[in-house]
Design a protein around this motif. Structure first.
Motif, mmCIF file in Angstrom:
data_model
loop_
_atom_site.group_PDB
_atom_site.id
_atom_site.type_symbol
_atom_site.label_atom_id
_atom_site.label_comp_id
_atom_site.label_asym_id
_atom_site.label_seq_id
_atom_site.Cartn_x
_atom_site.Cartn_y
_atom_site.Cartn_z
ATOM 1 N N ASN A 292 6.139 -6.450 -3.663
ATOM 2 C CA ASN A 292 7.276 -7.337 -3.919
ATOM 3 C C ASN A 292 8.366 -6.740 -4.809
ATOM 4 N N LEU A 293 8.421 -5.428 -4.868
ATOM 5 C CA LEU A 293 9.523 -4.776 -5.583
ATOM 6 C C LEU A 293 10.709 -4.625 -4.626
ATOM 7 N N THR A 294 11.913 -4.720 -5.164
ATOM 8 C CA THR A 294 13.124 -4.508 -4.386
ATOM 9 C C THR A 294 13.802 -3.225 -4.869
ATOM 10 N N PRO A 295 13.688 -2.137 -4.097
ATOM 11 C CA PRO A 295 14.300 -0.873 -4.517
ATOM 12 C C PRO A 295 15.828 -0.965 -4.553
ATOM 13 N N VAL A 296 16.417 -0.420 -5.602
ATOM 14 C CA VAL A 296 17.882 -0.365 -5.754
ATOM 15 C C VAL A 296 18.261 1.102 -5.924
ATOM 16 N N PHE A 297 18.857 1.681 -4.900
ATOM 17 C CA PHE A 297 19.160 3.110 -4.905
ATOM 18 C C PHE A 297 20.582 3.395 -5.371
ATOM 19 N N CYS A 298 20.738 4.399 -6.214
ATOM 20 C CA CYS A 298 22.068 4.956 -6.459
ATOM 21 C C CYS A 298 22.241 6.160 -5.522
ATOM 22 N N ALA A 299 23.462 6.659 -5.435
ATOM 23 C CA ALA A 299 23.793 7.673 -4.421
ATOM 24 C C ALA A 299 23.521 9.090 -4.931
ATOM 25 N N ILE A 300 22.266 9.305 -5.330
ATOM 26 C CA ILE A 300 21.858 10.619 -5.845
ATOM 27 C C ILE A 300 20.541 11.018 -5.184
ATOM 28 N N SER A 301 20.487 12.264 -4.696
ATOM 29 C CA SER A 301 19.232 12.801 -4.170
ATOM 30 C C SER A 301 18.817 13.994 -5.051
ATOM 31 N N HIS A 302 17.770 14.709 -4.651
ATOM 32 C CA HIS A 302 17.371 15.905 -5.414
ATOM 33 C C HIS A 302 16.807 16.958 -4.467
ATOM 34 N N ASP A 303 16.756 18.185 -4.969
ATOM 35 C CA ASP A 303 16.352 19.296 -4.099
ATOM 36 C C ASP A 303 14.900 19.736 -4.297
ATOM 37 N N GLY A 304 14.175 19.025 -5.153
ATOM 38 C CA GLY A 304 12.776 19.389 -5.399
ATOM 39 C C GLY A 304 12.607 20.595 -6.304
ATOM 40 N N LYS A 305 13.757 21.199 -6.663
ATOM 41 C CA LYS A 305 13.700 22.355 -7.576
ATOM 42 C C LYS A 305 14.316 22.005 -8.932
ATOM 43 N N GLY A 306 14.498 20.724 -9.182
ATOM 44 C CA GLY A 306 15.015 20.297 -10.480
ATOM 45 C C GLY A 306 16.483 19.940 -10.490
ATOM 46 N N GLN A 307 17.139 20.039 -9.327
ATOM 47 C CA GLN A 307 18.575 19.778 -9.284
ATOM 48 C C GLN A 307 18.871 18.416 -8.644
ATOM 49 N N LEU A 308 19.629 17.577 -9.356
ATOM 50 C CA LEU A 308 20.127 16.325 -8.795
ATOM 51 C C LEU A 308 21.343 16.622 -7.937
ATOM 52 N N LEU A 309 21.532 15.864 -6.866
ATOM 53 C CA LEU A 309 22.624 16.132 -5.921
ATOM 54 C C LEU A 309 23.386 14.849 -5.583
ATOM 55 N N ASN A 310 24.696 14.917 -5.684
ATOM 56 C CA ASN A 310 25.594 13.828 -5.309
ATOM 57 C C ASN A 310 25.516 13.642 -3.788
ATOM 58 N N THR A 311 25.229 12.417 -3.344
ATOM 59 C CA THR A 311 25.001 12.214 -1.913
ATOM 60 C C THR A 311 25.705 10.941 -1.442
ATOM 61 N N ASN A 312 26.359 11.029 -0.318
ATOM 62 C CA ASN A 312 27.103 9.902 0.236
ATOM 63 C C ASN A 312 26.230 8.646 0.377
ATOM 64 N N ALA A 313 26.695 7.540 -0.199
ATOM 65 C CA ALA A 313 25.887 6.315 -0.229
ATOM 66 C C ALA A 313 25.692 5.724 1.170
ATOM 67 N N ASP A 314 26.698 5.848 2.043
ATOM 68 C CA ASP A 314 26.538 5.363 3.428
ATOM 69 C C ASP A 314 25.418 6.118 4.134
ATOM 70 N N THR A 315 25.391 7.432 3.916
ATOM 71 C CA THR A 315 24.368 8.258 4.558
ATOM 72 C C THR A 315 22.981 7.919 4.015
ATOM 73 N N ILE A 316 22.882 7.766 2.695
ATOM 74 C CA ILE A 316 21.593 7.376 2.103
ATOM 75 C C ILE A 316 21.110 6.081 2.741
ATOM 76 N N THR A 317 22.021 5.114 2.880
ATOM 77 C CA THR A 317 21.656 3.813 3.440
ATOM 78 C C THR A 317 21.113 3.957 4.853
ATOM 79 N N SER A 318 21.835 4.701 5.702
ATOM 80 C CA SER A 318 21.372 4.798 7.092
ATOM 81 C C SER A 318 20.085 5.614 7.185
ATOM 82 N N GLU A 319 19.943 6.638 6.349
ATOM 83 C CA GLU A 319 18.703 7.436 6.404
ATOM 84 C C GLU A 319 17.495 6.619 5.950
#
Lengths: 259, 259
Positions: B140-167
């Motif tokens: 019953n948790l509701t995830p709230v995403f901001c438009a940031i992804s990561h590369d698994g190597k410690g780097q945060l990445l600015n990512t298009n929010a529309d794309t995150i939503t559709s993915e």
């Protein structure tokens, strides 16, 4: 037998220093078993406030958290510091998840009542959502808490990271064999404040009272040790106090506290 | 029969306006069934950058995310905006949990390869951790995403929010009957750009091709609609496009897209 759980409070000075943070997080990643990390934001919040021309308002040495300050803390603690730590832990194969107390209603608090001083948006903790944390640990997530709670009415609250750490430990202690690690700038409780090597290695309740009466535990150490024994009196198994090298498996010089 | 899941992308203009945000979050809280929210940070990131004297670097109208900018985005998107939304949803009895793509390794990405332009720390998505999201929804948790992804190597990445939503929608579509809601500044796809009421209420693949050939879908709407049909072609049931009043149960004027 209960499963082991380590709850670690990271030192403020580490957050500001990229290299020290990396060393610390590597040691944390090697810590075996279930674990939870708690961090503040060190001086990063003050630095950002200064850059934005927002004056820090201190009364008797304690920060007053006005609306502008709670926004800054949210940006620095829950944003920059928390996500950098989470991303770095991911790179070290720890499946970290960053949390403020609002996330999953994990730390409920109320705004500190105004007596002599109005501390502003500062939270005193009412409860920790241990069910949520147990669920996260059961699917191998490692919660990473910043020092922010919430009042359930939409307000985020600045909350002491040491207190968050001990309250989480107390909430988890009935289900886990819980050890609390407080990392700070010293190697432990010092017999002689001018000798950084004069660490008292073991302190139990009797020794604690002795050190108190001798005035060896004084000033900033008083609330810290009070916090530690509060946790021990509430079923936390063991508390370790030392600098950021304490998590290293070869670390020897730190203070261990038990009842 | 699969359970219903709503995935909502909040409009950028709403984040900046406290009253509009409150109205939107109230409507979101009343949305029945399982749900996930995705947000950007609107102009708040640019405002903070300006206050800090950091110049926005645009090439062909697209923002270049340098190191200083990724820090600002992390503070504003993952910190201020995300935690305010989470705390307010908690006050509306939605058990929200704020996430960047690094949290729980929820959105894996890689830094966009440099061709003509080096976009800097911008992420192209490789995968969404649907197992984690299914677990969160199941408790019953509701995830709230901001438009940031990561590369698994410690780097945060600015990512298009529309794309995150559709993915996210595509990743969840095999397990849920998924509807995607894209809130933006218009009431939907407009037949006449100068008439905000001239909404095309239903668009299927045939109608989409017709509107494309007529030049009615153009400019900024091109990538948006492309994104919508990409989701539909990957098992997302339905996509709704409209302004922030779209979630209101009495809303009538918005665009519904199906295959």
């Amino acid at each position: 037998m209960k499963e082991k759980l380590s709850i670690v409070k990271i030192g403020g000075n580490v957050i500001e220093d990229e290299k020290a943070l990396d060393i610390f997080l590597t040691a944390f990643s090697k810590l075996e078993g279930l674990k939870i990390l708690v961090h503040g934001g060190g001086k990063l919040a003050t630095q950002l406030a200064t850059r934005l021309g927002i004056k820090s308002n201190l009364v008797d040495g304690r920060r007053i958290t006005d609306k502008a300050t709670v926004d800054i803390i949210t940006m620095v603690y829950a944003g920059l510091a928390n996500k950098k730590i989470v991303a770095q832990l991911q790179s070290k194969k720890v499946n970290a998840i960053g949390l403020s107390g609002a996330d999953g209603n994990s730390i409920q608090a109320h705004k500190r009542p105004v007596k002599d001083i109005d501390y502003g948006f500062v939270g005193d903790i009412d409860g920790v959502n241990s069910e949520l944390l147990k669920n996260f640990l059961s699917i191998n997530l490692t919660p990473v808490f910043c020092a922010i709670s919430h009042d359930g009415k939409g307000q985020l609250l600045n909350t002491n990271a040491d207190t968050i750490t001990s309250e989480i430990a107390i909430a988890m202690a009935s289900d886990f064999d819980t050890t609390l690690y407080y990392c700070f700038e010293k190697k432990g409780v010092l017999l002689d404040i001018n000798n950084s090597e004069s660490v008292v290695k073991y302190i139990n309740t009797a020794k604690y009272k002795e050190l108190l009466s001798q005035g060896i535990i004084a000033d900033g150490m008083l609330p810290k040790l009070h916090n530690c024994f509060h946790a021990l009196e509430n079923d936390v198994e063991k508390v370790c106090l030392g600098d950021d090298s304490m998590l290293d498996k070869n670390a020897e010089l730190f203070t261990t506290l038990t009842l």
